[in-house]
Design an enzyme around this catalytic site. Sequence first.
Site, PDB file in Angstrom:
ATOM      1  N   ASP A 164       0.827  -1.214   0.000  1.00 12.95           N
ATOM      2  CA  ASP A 164       0.000   0.000   0.000  1.00 12.95           C
ATOM      3  C   ASP A 164       0.858   1.259   0.000  1.00 12.95           C
ATOM      4  OD1 ASP A 164      -1.373  -2.339   1.289  1.00 12.95           O
ATOM      5  OD2 ASP A 164      -3.086  -1.024   1.091  1.00 12.95           O
ATOM      6  N   ASP A 192      -1.410  -2.748  -3.997  1.00 10.89           N
ATOM      7  CA  ASP A 192      -1.715  -1.312  -3.967  1.00 10.89           C
ATOM      8  C   ASP A 192      -0.453  -0.501  -4.219  1.00 10.89           C
ATOM      9  OD1 ASP A 192      -4.353  -1.872  -3.645  1.00 10.89           O
ATOM     10  OD2 ASP A 192      -4.539  -1.014  -1.630  1.00 10.89           O
ATOM     11  N   TYR A 195      -1.856   4.176  -6.493  1.00 15.07           N
ATOM     12  CA  TYR A 195      -3.047   4.943  -6.101  1.00 15.07           C
ATOM     13  C   TYR A 195      -3.418   5.999  -7.146  1.00 15.07           C
ATOM     14  CZ  TYR A 195      -3.171   2.618  -1.617  1.00 15.07           C
ATOM     15  OH  TYR A 195      -3.261   1.668  -0.640  1.00 15.07           O
ATOM     16  N   HIS A 324     -11.585  -2.276   6.758  1.00 16.71           N
ATOM     17  CA  HIS A 324     -11.606  -3.475   5.920  1.00 16.71           C
ATOM     18  C   HIS A 324     -11.849  -4.738   6.754  1.00 16.71           C
ATOM     19  CE1 HIS A 324     -10.332  -0.847   2.776  1.00 16.71           C
ATOM     20  NE2 HIS A 324      -9.148  -0.638   3.285  1.00 16.71           N
TER      21      HIS A 324
HETATM   22 FE   LIG Z   1      -6.104  -2.108  -0.629  1.00 13.22          FE
END
Ligand SMILES: [Fe+2]
Length: 456
Positions: A164, A192, A195, A324
Amino acid sequence: MDKSLIKILLVAIAINLVALCNGGITSPYVRGVDPSTDMPFNSDVFRPPKGYNAPQQVHITQGDHIGRSVIVSWVTPSEPGTNIIQYGKVHNKTEFEAHCNEVVTYKFYNYTSGFIHHCTIHNLQYNTRYFYQLGSGEVTRQFHFKTPPEVGPDAPYTFGVMGDLGQTYNSNETVEHYVSKGRGQAVLFAGDLSYADHYPFNDQRRWDTWGRFLERSTAYQSWIWAAGNHELDYIPEVLETTPFKPYTTRYHVPYEASGSTSPLWYSIKRASAYIIVLSSYSSFGKYTPQYNWLKQELPKANRSETPWLIVLLHSPWYNSYNYHYMEGETMRVMFEPWFVQNKVDIVFAGHVHGYERSERVSNIEYSIVNGKCTPVSNPSAPVYITIGDGGNIEGRANNFTEPQPDYSAYREASFGHAIFDIKNRTHAHFAWYRNLGKVADVGDSLWLHNRHWLPQ
Ligand SMILES: [Fe+2]
């Protein structure tokens, strides 16, 4: 109030305190300044290399199943340019050439990519430094990488672990800490990447800036990629309906070498590790390609050859943040029994923008009538690490479920990265580093005993 009632109340309070405190550690560390904004387009870390059509966004990854090939990828902005990689074992001296034909471009809404090159260099020697150059004439650029040691049970190897990441000032700090430490030989990336989808119509220029931003590491060592939800790039309103198009066009992986039919799930052997990459955002129900592949793939990890069985995926199965929460549950239900049967050593996931380490637990006994729905200690289960704390534009996850569940050994809402350091067939050391301004501070660490060779 009579004395016996007071006694009962005190006992009740004590029991409650024990019940509330039986999880692991929730780190109280909170960072003061937290600028989760993307670095602007004119940042020096995004600057294109000098010269007309100079190769940029250079990144490498393992190109076969055993670590003797490398896929080199780069972008030329104005025209295809040369496809030849010159390489050799001596700096500034070209011994070999790899000739490749693969140059692609893609369109996404109103964006057209540069010329994306992918070229695999085959038959490399193990444990050897290679210098390679891309481009021609005045815009030739040179880089180098070191191949992993030959696959074998006691081959030591040090992985960086990140997820991420994005392209904020925090992302820059994470990468800077990882690169300056100089310990990691390859990166396990838990999904990820750029972005770019944070912007209107998933501004694809942010894939380009991300490629240039990461070049300081990705051009010099293999990053082992897993896809996250931010790689989906799915916008039906503007007829962008092919999930993962930018990601799979820009980042190639050697999926066919492990009998996979998709670049979103695959495996490699590297030194003493057998690494399985899964896709949280592709079908994994019974009879689906990913399900069928994983079922026959897990038993292929020969622990006498590659003792360390590592899984890389995006959406965590054991996550006690209020972010999440339970999103990884369906995949856990499908695959967790196989992980326990096959004694997976460690699972790295991202998605949640913090750090968390689990105890060795499993939750595979449940049936609709027995009520056994609480994770229990299980020495055959992996340690689950959530490491979605690279530092992207969405900011930190800083809200936990309370009380901390028993399965959660350590959790902290900081950005950072980790080093997974395999010493031999029995021992590996894991350390997670939180970003602390100019330094990276060890937040959590432990020795892992291999599940096959040292299961106690
Ligand atoms: Fe994600």
